[in-house]
Design a protein around this motif. Sequence first.
Motif, PDB file in Angstrom:
ATOM      1  N   ARG A 184     -40.865  15.898 -32.844  1.00  0.00           N
ATOM      2  CA  ARG A 184     -42.165  15.674 -32.169  1.00  0.00           C
ATOM      3  C   ARG A 184     -42.062  15.155 -30.756  1.00  0.00           C
ATOM      4  O   ARG A 184     -41.122  14.780 -30.417  1.00  0.00           O
ATOM      5  N   LEU A 185     -42.988  15.218 -30.118  1.00  0.00           N
ATOM      6  CA  LEU A 185     -43.263  14.617 -28.823  1.00  0.00           C
ATOM      7  C   LEU A 185     -43.016  13.229 -28.965  1.00  0.00           C
ATOM      8  O   LEU A 185     -43.573  12.297 -29.990  1.00  0.00           O
ATOM      9  N   PRO A 186     -42.570  12.393 -28.031  1.00  0.00           N
ATOM     10  CA  PRO A 186     -42.485  10.849 -28.192  1.00  0.00           C
ATOM     11  C   PRO A 186     -43.850  10.277 -28.314  1.00  0.00           C
ATOM     12  O   PRO A 186     -44.660  10.593 -27.367  1.00  0.00           O
ATOM     13  N   GLY A 187     -43.528   8.940 -28.961  1.00  0.00           N
ATOM     14  CA  GLY A 187     -44.827   8.222 -28.961  1.00  0.00           C
ATOM     15  C   GLY A 187     -45.838   8.431 -29.440  1.00  0.00           C
ATOM     16  O   GLY A 187     -46.004   9.670 -30.084  1.00  0.00           O
ATOM     17  N   PRO A 188     -47.066   8.203 -28.862  1.00  0.00           N
ATOM     18  CA  PRO A 188     -48.234   8.779 -29.282  1.00  0.00           C
ATOM     19  C   PRO A 188     -48.689   9.993 -28.957  1.00  0.00           C
ATOM     20  O   PRO A 188     -49.655  10.714 -29.623  1.00  0.00           O
ATOM     21  N   LEU A 189     -47.740  10.888 -28.155  1.00  0.00           N
ATOM     22  CA  LEU A 189     -48.234  12.288 -27.806  1.00  0.00           C
ATOM     23  C   LEU A 189     -47.889  13.376 -29.084  1.00  0.00           C
ATOM     24  O   LEU A 189     -48.592  14.080 -29.131  1.00  0.00           O
ATOM     25  N   GLY A 190     -47.176  12.586 -29.946  1.00  0.00           N
ATOM     26  CA  GLY A 190     -46.896  13.510 -30.957  1.00  0.00           C
ATOM     27  C   GLY A 190     -47.016  12.851 -32.363  1.00  0.00           C
ATOM     28  O   GLY A 190     -46.477  13.101 -33.516  1.00  0.00           O
ATOM     29  N   SER A 191     -48.184  12.027 -32.440  1.00  0.00           N
ATOM     30  CA  SER A 191     -48.578  11.106 -33.751  1.00  0.00           C
ATOM     31  C   SER A 191     -49.775  11.685 -34.276  1.00  0.00           C
ATOM     32  O   SER A 191     -50.481  10.812 -35.123  1.00  0.00           O
ATOM     33  N   ALA A 192     -50.220  12.899 -34.169  1.00  0.00           N
ATOM     34  CA  ALA A 192     -51.495  13.387 -34.638  1.00  0.00           C
ATOM     35  C   ALA A 192     -51.383  13.639 -36.221  1.00  0.00           C
ATOM     36  O   ALA A 192     -50.198  14.338 -36.589  1.00  0.00           O
ATOM     37  N   GLU A 193     -51.960  12.844 -36.979  1.00  0.00           N
ATOM     38  CA  GLU A 193     -51.641  12.781 -38.358  1.00  0.00           C
ATOM     39  C   GLU A 193     -51.979  13.841 -39.141  1.00  0.00           C
ATOM     40  O   GLU A 193     -51.682  14.340 -40.089  1.00  0.00           O
ATOM     41  N   HIS A 194     -53.325  14.675 -38.429  1.00  0.00           N
ATOM     42  CA  HIS A 194     -53.603  15.902 -39.148  1.00  0.00           C
ATOM     43  C   HIS A 194     -52.710  16.955 -38.928  1.00  0.00           C
ATOM     44  O   HIS A 194     -53.322  18.155 -39.479  1.00  0.00           O
TER      45      HIS A 194
END
Length: 399
Positions: A184-194
């Motif tokens: 995934r992208l680092p940090g919040p950039l790759g944190s989409a739970e859906h």
Amino acid sequence: MKTTPTGRASALWPAHRRVTPVAHLRRASNVSHAGSAACKDTNNRGHRRSNSWAICRASQGPDGPSSEPQAPADAPRSSEPETLTTRAAKLAAEIVASPIFYLVAGLLAIKLVASTGEDGATIFIFAALPVTALTALSKSSVGKQVQEQLEAKLPQLQAAAEKTRAAHTEARRQSKWYGPSRPRLPGPLGSAEHLTGAIAGDAGFDPLGLSKEQAAFAKYQEAELLHARWAMLGVVGCLVPEVLALRGVDLGEPVWWKVGASKLSSDLTLNWGGIEGFRIAGKQGIGLIAACQAVLMGGPEYARYVGIRSLEPVGVFLPGDQNYPGGGPFDPLNYAADADGFVEQAVKEVKNGRLAMLAMLGFFVQAAVTRVGPVQNVLDFLADPAHNNIFWNLAHLQL
């Protein structure tokens, strides 16, 4: 099934039918078994009711009772053997529906257009011929035979397609590029739970939550793939003419963003690869070029709008889905049969497509700022990196 007061079956077996869902076939099987008993009863009484004839035909065969085993009820109805005409029509439909056809047919069209003196009407007819031919085939008697034969084979074809899809699903489950453990992208950039990693290229990036709804997710996935594929073609189309021009090939106008203006302001002739006469509408005005583009792309775009089954009226079955249709026209080498390779290639496609979309964005900005083509931009940067870069250009931008 309804019965008469005497207990005899009164349901009719359709004399002509197309392939029906399995549930209907199973109901038809029950009718057939009941019909066999009814036929024996009427034969023993020495007469046959007219409304029992079709049931007897269904249970006994065309020549009366038979000792040969009957096909199971959920088996597909056999079709008439393919004739040479229907086989040729199906092959022609698969060829015309394939993107490769437009590359190969272009060579033939160039020769034919040149022999007619590059008449505008002839060029437009050639451009509209593929879509017109498929439409005419679908509405002809031969096209109806081709479609009926395809419908008879649909259960086997759909079963094979479902098996391939299951193999792809399993390959995604085992691939490092899919699922919750994917990169995934680092940090919040790759944190989409859906985003669960179910599709190729899912790096968890959706900070605005645009694809939380399933319908929106499917729409954006299709749009991304379309733009990615066009961008990959566009990058090549922008770079190759300029490279050829730098090598001394006369293309008329090699810089991608200047071609339209050149056609509007002059009688510029565009030859593919700089080869004199190697063109279809390159000598015509921009209006005819746009019209040819419209009819060439109108058919494929309409087929995409209709959906994955849009080519079945001409006997072409596509085993994939809307984004990866597969089959003879779109997967002639049958790469989809290799499940592991297929899911990995899907990831590579979307990654290269995203890079191409960024490259096209760069081409747009460079054209507006430097007023030259992308290849010349690279050569200028290599010649003087300190003064030919994005920071210097933006600092000295004159609006």
